[in-house]
Scaffold this active site. Structure first.
Site, PDB file in Angstrom:
ATOM      1  N   ASP A   1      12.423  -6.672   5.912  1.00  0.00           N
ATOM      2  CA  ASP A   1      13.013  -7.816   5.219  1.00  0.00           C
ATOM      3  C   ASP A   1      14.239  -7.304   4.447  1.00  0.00           C
ATOM      4  O   ASP A   1      14.654  -6.139   4.603  1.00  0.00           O
ATOM      5  CB  ASP A   1      11.974  -8.536   4.337  1.00  0.00           C
ATOM      6  CG  ASP A   1      11.639  -7.802   3.042  1.00  0.00           C
ATOM      7  OD1 ASP A   1      12.118  -6.662   2.840  1.00  0.00           O
ATOM      8  OD2 ASP A   1      10.889  -8.370   2.226  1.00  0.00           O
TER       9      ASP A   1
ATOM     10  N   CYS B   1       9.805  -3.180   3.618  1.00  0.00           N
ATOM     11  CA  CYS B   1      10.134  -4.272   2.696  1.00  0.00           C
ATOM     12  C   CYS B   1      10.437  -3.616   1.352  1.00  0.00           C
ATOM     13  O   CYS B   1      10.708  -2.415   1.309  1.00  0.00           O
ATOM     14  CB  CYS B   1       9.013  -5.320   2.636  1.00  0.00           C
ATOM     15  SG  CYS B   1       7.478  -4.801   1.855  1.00  0.00           S
TER      16      CYS B   1
ATOM     17  N   THR C   1       8.548  -2.908  -1.245  1.00  0.00           N
ATOM     18  CA  THR C   1       7.547  -1.903  -1.609  1.00  0.00           C
ATOM     19  C   THR C   1       6.844  -1.297  -0.405  1.00  0.00           C
ATOM     20  O   THR C   1       6.157  -0.272  -0.556  1.00  0.00           O
ATOM     21  CB  THR C   1       6.453  -2.550  -2.482  1.00  0.00           C
ATOM     22  OG1 THR C   1       5.900  -3.639  -1.719  1.00  0.00           O
ATOM     23  CG2 THR C   1       7.013  -3.064  -3.799  1.00  0.00           C
TER      24      THR C   1
ATOM     25  N   HIS D   1      -5.454  11.481  10.323  1.00  0.00           N
ATOM     26  CA  HIS D   1      -6.780  10.911  10.059  1.00  0.00           C
ATOM     27  C   HIS D   1      -6.920   9.443  10.445  1.00  0.00           C
ATOM     28  O   HIS D   1      -8.004   9.029  10.860  1.00  0.00           O
ATOM     29  CB  HIS D   1      -7.123  11.062   8.570  1.00  0.00           C
ATOM     30  CG  HIS D   1      -7.449  12.476   8.191  1.00  0.00           C
ATOM     31  ND1 HIS D   1      -7.991  12.826   6.975  1.00  0.00           N
ATOM     32  CD2 HIS D   1      -7.313  13.645   8.884  1.00  0.00           C
ATOM     33  CE1 HIS D   1      -8.180  14.150   6.921  1.00  0.00           C
ATOM     34  NE2 HIS D   1      -7.761  14.666   8.068  1.00  0.00           N
TER      35      HIS D   1
ATOM     36  N   HIS E   1     -12.904  11.374  12.676  1.00  0.00           N
ATOM     37  CA  HIS E   1     -11.986  10.286  12.311  1.00  0.00           C
ATOM     38  C   HIS E   1     -12.068   9.140  13.313  1.00  0.00           C
ATOM     39  O   HIS E   1     -11.871   7.979  12.951  1.00  0.00           O
ATOM     40  CB  HIS E   1     -10.560  10.824  12.194  1.00  0.00           C
ATOM     41  CG  HIS E   1     -10.462  11.919  11.184  1.00  0.00           C
ATOM     42  ND1 HIS E   1     -10.685  11.705   9.850  1.00  0.00           N
ATOM     43  CD2 HIS E   1     -10.247  13.246  11.333  1.00  0.00           C
ATOM     44  CE1 HIS E   1     -10.588  12.854   9.200  1.00  0.00           C
ATOM     45  NE2 HIS E   1     -10.322  13.809  10.083  1.00  0.00           N
TER      46      HIS E   1
HETATM   47  C1  RB5 Z   1      10.981  -9.391  -1.520  1.00  0.00           C
HETATM   48  O1  RB5 Z   1      11.639  -9.689  -2.706  1.00  0.00           O
HETATM   49  C2  RB5 Z   1       9.791  -8.508  -1.791  1.00  0.00           C
HETATM   50  O2  RB5 Z   1       8.762  -9.260  -2.351  1.00  0.00           O
HETATM   51  C3  RB5 Z   1       9.335  -7.846  -0.523  1.00  0.00           C
HETATM   52  O3  RB5 Z   1      10.370  -7.099   0.015  1.00  0.00           O
HETATM   53  C4  RB5 Z   1       8.168  -6.894  -0.638  1.00  0.00           C
HETATM   54  O4  RB5 Z   1       8.376  -5.936  -1.616  1.00  0.00           O
HETATM   55  C5  RB5 Z   1       6.839  -7.495  -0.741  1.00  0.00           C
HETATM   56  O5  RB5 Z   1       5.802  -6.800  -0.778  1.00  0.00           O
END
Ligand code: RB5
Length: 149
Positions: free
Chosen positions: A8, A65, A67, A98, A133
């Site tokens: 994203d 994304c 995070t 694993h 595993h």
């Molecule tokens: C987008 O702003 C953000 O929420 C997305 O990239 C991600 O971090 C969600 O887990």
């Protein structure tokens, strides 16, 4: 090796570094987007990559994304996908050894492009160990069989 990638707007900062690393390893890569910093919904890109990997057309995938968390949660809703968020090379290596992760998830607001490269390398070059595993992965498949209709 065929690798599907997707992200994203929060993960796009890592894309060119990841592409560069995959190409260094001779991977044939398909980029499922997004292609700009305009805000999009990460589940849409998780689904494209997860379906591409689950179908067997691709060997594995990289999703990104902000995070790595949201996009991995979404990808893991597709049967057969083991998507792992990795924030360091130890995690990248261990999730192949694993968990035999078939997708890794990276966070563009958590790690740098250089860290992303190192994590992708650690994951790509590690070998799945099987043995005990595999027994655990079989148990994960049993959970899928119970709850995925
Ligand atoms: C987008 O702003 C953000 O929420 C997305 O990239 C991600 O971090 C969600 O887990």
């Amino acid at each position: 090796m065929r690798v599907a990638i997707g992200c994203d707007h929060g993960g796009i900062v890592l894309k060119s570094a990841v592409l560069e690393t995959l190409q260094e390893y001779g991977a044939e890569v398909e980029d499922f987007g997004t292609y700009s910093e305009a805000s999009v919904d990460y589940p849409d890109y998780a689904l494209k990559v997860a379906e591409a990997v689950a179908s067997g057309k691709f060997d594995c995938g990289v999703i990104m994304c902000g995070t790595g968390i949201g996009i991995s949660i979404a990808a893991n809703k597709v049967k057969g996908i083991r998507a792992a968020v990795c924030t360091n090379t130890f995690m990248g290596e261990m999730t192949k050894r694993h968990n035999n992760a078939n997708i890794i998830a990276l966070g563009g607001r958590v790690i740098t492009p250089d860290e992303a490269k190192a994590i992708v390398k650690a994951w790509l070059t590690a070998e799945y160990e099987g043995g005990r595993h595999q027994n655990r992965l079989d148990k994960i498949s049993q959970i899928e069989d119970k709850y995925f209709k």
